[in-house]
Design a protein around this motif. Structure first.
Motif, short mmCIF file in Angstrom:
data_model
loop_
_atom_site.label_atom_id
_atom_site.label_comp_id
_atom_site.label_asym_id
_atom_site.label_seq_id
_atom_site.Cartn_x
_atom_site.Cartn_y
_atom_site.Cartn_z
N TRP A 177 -6.27 1.70 8.89
CA TRP A 177 -6.13 1.58 7.78
C TRP A 177 -5.20 0.77 7.16
O TRP A 177 -5.62 0.05 6.16
N LYS A 178 -4.30 -0.36 8.05
CA LYS A 178 -3.54 -0.93 7.33
C LYS A 178 -5.38 -2.37 7.84
O LYS A 178 -4.68 -3.80 7.23
N PHE A 179 -5.96 -2.46 9.07
CA PHE A 179 -6.71 -3.73 8.80
C PHE A 179 -7.99 -3.70 7.73
O PHE A 179 -8.01 -4.30 7.64
N ILE A 180 -7.52 -2.34 7.30
CA ILE A 180 -9.09 -1.92 6.09
C ILE A 180 -8.58 -1.95 5.06
O ILE A 180 -9.19 -3.45 4.25
N TYR A 181 -7.21 -2.37 4.86
CA TYR A 181 -6.40 -2.99 3.68
C TYR A 181 -5.71 -4.05 3.41
O TYR A 181 -6.72 -5.49 2.62
N ASP A 182 -6.01 -4.77 5.15
CA ASP A 182 -6.16 -6.54 4.67
C ASP A 182 -6.87 -7.04 4.65
O ASP A 182 -6.62 -8.12 4.21
N ASN A 183 -8.21 -6.38 5.35
CA ASN A 183 -9.01 -6.92 5.00
C ASN A 183 -10.44 -7.37 3.73
O ASN A 183 -10.58 -7.98 3.70
N LEU A 190 1.04 -1.33 -0.11
CA LEU A 190 -0.13 0.52 0.13
C LEU A 190 0.49 1.74 0.20
O LEU A 190 1.60 1.56 0.78
N LYS A 191 0.70 2.13 -1.28
CA LYS A 191 1.63 3.61 -0.75
C LYS A 191 0.48 4.27 -1.56
O LYS A 191 -0.45 4.50 -2.94
N LEU A 192 0.79 5.21 -0.18
CA LEU A 192 -0.43 6.77 -0.02
C LEU A 192 0.16 7.52 -0.37
O LEU A 192 0.75 8.12 0.80
N ARG A 193 -0.82 9.01 -0.99
CA ARG A 193 -0.12 10.19 -0.87
C ARG A 193 -1.35 11.30 -0.21
O ARG A 193 -2.39 11.30 -0.85
N PHE A 194 -0.67 12.17 0.75
CA PHE A 194 -1.55 12.80 1.74
C PHE A 194 -1.19 14.19 0.64
O PHE A 194 -0.15 15.04 1.99
N ARG A 195 -2.53 15.48 1.14
CA ARG A 195 -2.37 16.13 0.85
C ARG A 195 -2.79 17.14 2.17
O ARG A 195 -3.43 16.29 2.71
N LEU A 196 -1.38 18.20 2.95
CA LEU A 196 -2.10 18.64 4.19
C LEU A 196 -2.65 20.31 4.39
O LEU A 196 -1.84 20.64 3.34
N GLY A 197 -2.93 20.61 4.94
CA GLY A 197 -3.37 22.27 4.78
C GLY A 197 -3.28 22.55 6.55
O GLY A 197 -3.75 21.92 7.17
N LEU A 198 -3.30 23.87 6.60
CA LEU A 198 -3.15 24.63 7.94
C LEU A 198 -5.14 25.08 8.13
O LEU A 198 -5.20 26.11 7.43
N SER A 199 -5.53 24.16 8.68
CA SER A 199 -7.20 24.98 8.56
C SER A 199 -7.48 25.69 10.46
O SER A 199 -6.34 25.68 10.92
N ALA A 239 -9.32 0.96 1.19
CA ALA A 239 -9.75 0.00 0.68
C ALA A 239 -9.70 -0.10 -0.08
O ALA A 239 -9.84 -1.19 -1.46
N LYS A 240 -9.84 1.16 -1.03
CA LYS A 240 -9.73 1.73 -3.36
C LYS A 240 -8.67 0.45 -3.39
O LYS A 240 -8.64 -0.41 -4.33
N ALA A 241 -7.40 0.73 -2.83
CA ALA A 241 -5.87 0.27 -3.07
C ALA A 241 -6.27 -1.30 -3.03
O ALA A 241 -5.20 -1.72 -3.34
N ALA A 242 -7.44 -1.65 -2.22
CA ALA A 242 -7.23 -3.51 -1.48
C ALA A 242 -7.96 -4.05 -2.85
O ALA A 242 -8.00 -4.90 -2.40
#
Length: 297
Positions: free
Chosen positions: A113-119, A89-98, A144-147
């Motif tokens: 996230w690991k539980f969701i990906y594995d299951n 699993l490789k993801l990339r997130f955009r962060l921002g200061l709200s 979930a989508k990547a899985a």
């Protein structure tokens, strides 16, 4: 089984220090200081070290418990990206200061996230259907989508869904179903239609508003929501994850609600707390969780 889950081995994230109702975190190369009501102990690092490290510091507006302002050092961007990796699993997130102190990601959810990906990968349905409610900027959606799941991403804030879409594209994924709607209205409608899901992910806030001003109050709505999820969850091939971040909301409340509602459908369950640990070995509690799955471990 009562468990304590924490975030580990993430190169782009670290809880550096916590205490005196604040936390200092590293997201990629940038350090962010912001309020944390549960950090009632003393800090590990000195105030001088916090000032030296922090690229951005959040201060609440006078008289407000939520909104505030960020003070940025020179060179600190208002938006930036970090990476996340777990096995394949490789993801990339955009962060921002709200203006509400958030940065667009809750790193303590790493273990979920690991539980969701594995299951998701273990489910028999191909593709499995997964519903992520109160989905925010979509980290669980993307796991979930990547899985291989067919994912419905539900959040009541349109701008947050746009943010989640940016994360999807940055992660090289596509074909998520985006819905802007009140969670309770959507769940009631899905039950009437007889629609079911193999996976359901819930991370409801303590309080909030739907797109048309619908009121959400956790203690008033959670019992009905869990009953609706019971009707939406597939009866043979499934997982469910629920996380709560609400001061004083015991994990035993979740335990009671889930067992009374799901009964014998609960298998391979875990109940407990999620926390982050800092360099001073302080453990910062950041929610309670309950999760179970039909597919084993």
């Amino acid at each position: 089984m009562y468990s304590f889950l924490t975030t580990e081995n993430w190169a782009d994230y670290e809880l550096v220090d916590s205490g005196n109702f604040e936390k200092l975190e590293r997201f990629g190369e940038y350090y962010v200081a912001r309020p944390e009501p549960q950090a009632i102990w003393d800090k590990h690092l000195s105030e001088q070290e916090w000032q030296r490290l922090a690229n951005a510091v959040f201060t609440r507006d006078k008289g407000s418990q939520e909104k505030g302002q960020w003070k940025l050092k020179k060179g600190m961007p208002e938006q930036w990206y970090i990476n996340y990796k777990y096995n394949d699993l490789k993801l990339r997130f955009r962060l921002g200061l709200s203006s509400f102190k958030h940065v667009g990601l809750f790193p303590e959810q790493d273990s979920n996230w690991k539980f969701i990906y594995d299951n998701t990968r273990k489910l028999k349905a191909k593709p499995p259907k997964v519903l992520n409610m109160f989905a925010y900027t979509g980290a669980a959606t993307l796991a979930a989508k990547a899985a291989g799941a067919d994912v419905t991403h539900l959040d009541s804030v349109k701008q947050v869904n746009f943010w989640a879409r940016d994360n999807m594209e940055a992660s090289g994924l596509d074909n998520v179903r985006w819905i802007v709607e009140d969670a309770m209205k959507y769940a009631r409608r899905e039950v009437k239609r007889g629609n079911t899901y193999n996976g359901i992910i819930l991370d409801p806030p303590a309080y909030g508003r739907g797109p048309n001003g619908e009121k959400w109050q956790l203690e008033e709505e959670l019992n009905e929501l869990i009953k609706l999820c019971h009707q939406m969850l597939d009866k043979t091939d499934y997982f469910l994850v629920i996380n709560l971040y609400s001061l004083g909301f015991s994990a035993l409340i979740l335990d009671n609600l889930m067992r009374l509602t799901f009964g014998e459908q609960i298998k391979n369950e875990e109940l407990g707390e999620i926390y982050l640990h800092d360099r001073g070995e302080r453990k910062l509690p950041l929610g309670t969780f309950f999760r179970f799955t039909s597919v084993g471990r």
